[in-house]
Design a protein around this motif. Sequence first.
Motif, PDB file in Angstrom:
ATOM      1  N   MET A   1       0.849  -1.195   0.000  1.00 18.71           N
ATOM      2  CA  MET A   1       0.000   0.000   0.000  1.00 18.71           C
ATOM      3  C   MET A   1       0.884   1.244   0.000  1.00 18.71           C
ATOM      4  O   MET A   1       1.818   1.326   0.793  1.00 18.71           O
ATOM      5  N   SER A   2       0.613   2.180  -0.907  1.00 19.49           N
ATOM      6  CA  SER A   2       1.436   3.388  -0.952  1.00 19.49           C
ATOM      7  C   SER A   2       1.142   4.252   0.261  1.00 19.49           C
ATOM      8  O   SER A   2       0.127   4.090   0.940  1.00 19.49           O
ATOM      9  N   ARG A   3       2.072   5.184   0.546  1.00 18.27           N
ATOM     10  CA  ARG A   3       1.896   6.023   1.742  1.00 18.27           C
ATOM     11  C   ARG A   3       0.635   6.865   1.624  1.00 18.27           C
ATOM     12  O   ARG A   3      -0.071   7.073   2.602  1.00 18.27           O
ATOM     13  N   ARG A   4       0.378   7.338   0.389  1.00 18.02           N
ATOM     14  CA  ARG A   4      -0.796   8.198   0.213  1.00 18.02           C
ATOM     15  C   ARG A   4      -2.085   7.430   0.477  1.00 18.02           C
ATOM     16  O   ARG A   4      -2.970   7.887   1.199  1.00 18.02           O
ATOM     17  N   ALA A   5      -2.163   6.214  -0.070  1.00 15.78           N
ATOM     18  CA  ALA A   5      -3.352   5.386   0.141  1.00 15.78           C
ATOM     19  C   ALA A   5      -3.523   5.084   1.627  1.00 15.78           C
ATOM     20  O   ALA A   5      -4.633   5.106   2.161  1.00 15.78           O
ATOM     21  N   ARG A   6      -2.384   4.831   2.281  1.00 16.85           N
ATOM     22  CA  ARG A   6      -2.442   4.486   3.701  1.00 16.85           C
ATOM     23  C   ARG A   6      -2.967   5.682   4.498  1.00 16.85           C
ATOM     24  O   ARG A   6      -3.784   5.531   5.401  1.00 16.85           O
ATOM     25  N   LEU A   7      -2.479   6.893   4.143  1.00 17.36           N
ATOM     26  CA  LEU A   7      -2.923   8.090   4.848  1.00 17.36           C
ATOM     27  C   LEU A   7      -4.422   8.326   4.649  1.00 17.36           C
ATOM     28  O   LEU A   7      -5.136   8.676   5.596  1.00 17.36           O
ATOM     29  N   ALA A   8      -4.885   8.119   3.400  1.00 19.05           N
ATOM     30  CA  ALA A   8      -6.304   8.306   3.110  1.00 19.05           C
ATOM     31  C   ALA A   8      -7.130   7.318   3.935  1.00 19.05           C
ATOM     32  O   ALA A   8      -8.149   7.673   4.545  1.00 19.05           O
ATOM     33  N   PHE A   9      -6.661   6.074   3.946  1.00 20.46           N
ATOM     34  CA  PHE A   9      -7.326   5.032   4.726  1.00 20.46           C
ATOM     35  C   PHE A   9      -7.376   5.427   6.198  1.00 20.46           C
ATOM     36  O   PHE A   9      -8.403   5.308   6.875  1.00 20.46           O
ATOM     37  N   PHE A  10      -6.220   5.952   6.693  1.00 15.05           N
ATOM     38  CA  PHE A  10      -6.145   6.355   8.100  1.00 15.05           C
ATOM     39  C   PHE A  10      -7.103   7.506   8.386  1.00 15.05           C
ATOM     40  O   PHE A  10      -7.750   7.535   9.434  1.00 15.05           O
ATOM     41  N   ALA A  11      -7.190   8.469   7.434  1.00 13.36           N
ATOM     42  CA  ALA A  11      -8.047   9.636   7.658  1.00 13.36           C
ATOM     43  C   ALA A  11      -9.493   9.203   7.892  1.00 13.36           C
ATOM     44  O   ALA A  11     -10.151   9.680   8.826  1.00 13.36           O
TER      45      ALA A  11
ATOM     46  N   GLY B  19       1.034   8.864  14.303  1.00 11.69           N
ATOM     47  CA  GLY B  19       2.476   8.634  14.278  1.00 11.69           C
ATOM     48  C   GLY B  19       2.815   7.211  13.870  1.00 11.69           C
ATOM     49  O   GLY B  19       3.730   6.976  13.086  1.00 11.69           O
ATOM     50  N   VAL B  20       2.046   6.236  14.388  1.00 12.47           N
ATOM     51  CA  VAL B  20       2.302   4.834  14.039  1.00 12.47           C
ATOM     52  C   VAL B  20       2.099   4.627  12.538  1.00 12.47           C
ATOM     53  O   VAL B  20       2.900   3.963  11.867  1.00 12.47           O
ATOM     54  N   VAL B  21       1.017   5.229  11.988  1.00 12.42           N
ATOM     55  CA  VAL B  21       0.684   4.998  10.581  1.00 12.42           C
ATOM     56  C   VAL B  21       1.745   5.616   9.660  1.00 12.42           C
ATOM     57  O   VAL B  21       2.126   5.024   8.649  1.00 12.42           O
ATOM     58  N   THR B  22       2.239   6.805  10.014  1.00  9.81           N
ATOM     59  CA  THR B  22       3.159   7.499   9.105  1.00  9.81           C
ATOM     60  C   THR B  22       4.622   7.255   9.439  1.00  9.81           C
ATOM     61  O   THR B  22       5.491   7.815   8.785  1.00  9.81           O
ATOM     62  N   SER B  23       4.899   6.414  10.449  1.00  7.02           N
ATOM     63  CA  SER B  23       6.278   6.285  10.921  1.00  7.02           C
ATOM     64  C   SER B  23       7.201   5.698   9.854  1.00  7.02           C
ATOM     65  O   SER B  23       6.821   4.831   9.080  1.00  7.02           O
ATOM     66  N   ARG B  24       8.439   6.212   9.822  1.00  4.13           N
ATOM     67  CA  ARG B  24       9.452   5.661   8.927  1.00  4.13           C
ATOM     68  C   ARG B  24      10.579   4.985   9.698  1.00  4.13           C
ATOM     69  O   ARG B  24      11.622   4.649   9.116  1.00  4.13           O
ATOM     70  N   ASN B  25      10.378   4.836  11.020  1.00  6.73           N
ATOM     71  CA  ASN B  25      11.429   4.238  11.838  1.00  6.73           C
ATOM     72  C   ASN B  25      10.764   3.468  12.985  1.00  6.73           C
ATOM     73  O   ASN B  25       9.881   3.985  13.658  1.00  6.73           O
ATOM     74  N   LEU B  26      11.202   2.224  13.203  1.00  5.22           N
ATOM     75  CA  LEU B  26      10.512   1.384  14.186  1.00  5.22           C
ATOM     76  C   LEU B  26      10.643   1.924  15.607  1.00  5.22           C
ATOM     77  O   LEU B  26       9.714   1.797  16.408  1.00  5.22           O
TER      78      LEU B  26
END
Lengths: 252, 115
Positions: A1-11, B19-26
Amino acid sequence: MSRRARLAFFAVAAAALAVTLGVGLAGLPSFGSQLTSYARMLNELASPQRHVTDVVSAITFDYRGIDTLFEEFILLAAVAGISVLLRPLSDETRELPEDKAPDRAIPPPSPAVWLLAVLLSSLLALIGLETITHGVLTPGGGFQAGVILASALYVVYLGTNYATVERFQPDALLEASDGVGAFGYVVIGLLGLLAGEVFLTNVVSLGVTGNLIAGGTIALLNLVVGLEVAGGFAILASEFLDQTAVIRTRRR
Amino acid sequence: MSVLAYGVVAWLFLVGIYGVVTSRNLIHMVVCVSVAQSATDVLLLEIGYRTGGHAPVFVSLPAHPGPAVDAVMQALALTDVVVGATVTALLLALAVQVHKRAGTLDPDALRATKE
């Protein structure tokens, strides 16, 4: 899942969660307005019934003592789990760093750090013992005191080098204190059964309210929990330090 | 007052999850989990709070008149702190081993699950 899709899903999920949380929180009694009858009862009764002045201790180790038993086992299980996770893997070995230049001595830690470590570690040990013994009187108790006692050991790590501490190998002692602490809780609980009451009944002499020795099993449980938490947190630190200092990839 | 007090709880929880969703570091992710988890500490203490209340420690009472706050919630917050600490420690141990195996702490760069 791309970051953008993940962010949209999270929103979307976060919006739904925020609404649910908002509805749930709005149903709570307004902030600072009233106590539950359970809390009022315990605040009134804990002191006369259990001869302690710190009601939080009475609840943790007496009225809800079974909860704390399992909480202690959660801690024990987590420490055991971390020991297993951080063990030397099949391609790793335990050895202290090799000195490649024996003619050049490693500079010792600076005198200021050493002095600070000596002062702090003794001070922390003292505060830890104070917190553990006064758990029935003032805020504090086994869990808090255990962490303070373990941090006394952390300061020793800081003031010397790791190899020196490793030579003393307090591991067996720490593991024993972790296990004895956890088992001690069960043993004190069994005292209740021996006295013909239910498990974890406060059967030891309650003493005088406001004295250092009061509260019966509450004070004893504080001691064993302090022992377990101190051992557990010290093991945690040494497991993580082992990863950088002792455990290394096996040479081929 | 209620809105502000309980709003902090919702904010802490959501910002931790963000933060968990967008994190780039564990390691950063573990910190975010403990931020989200601290929302429950705040909530428990807020439920137990009573305006003008003192700590549920009944020593030298004349100097601290008024009602005591809810001791049950403080005991539950203690449990919460202990469990939070063990969860953080376990996750950090996992992060150490992931870094050894995968050579990275970026969750997006972990490919082991795809093979």
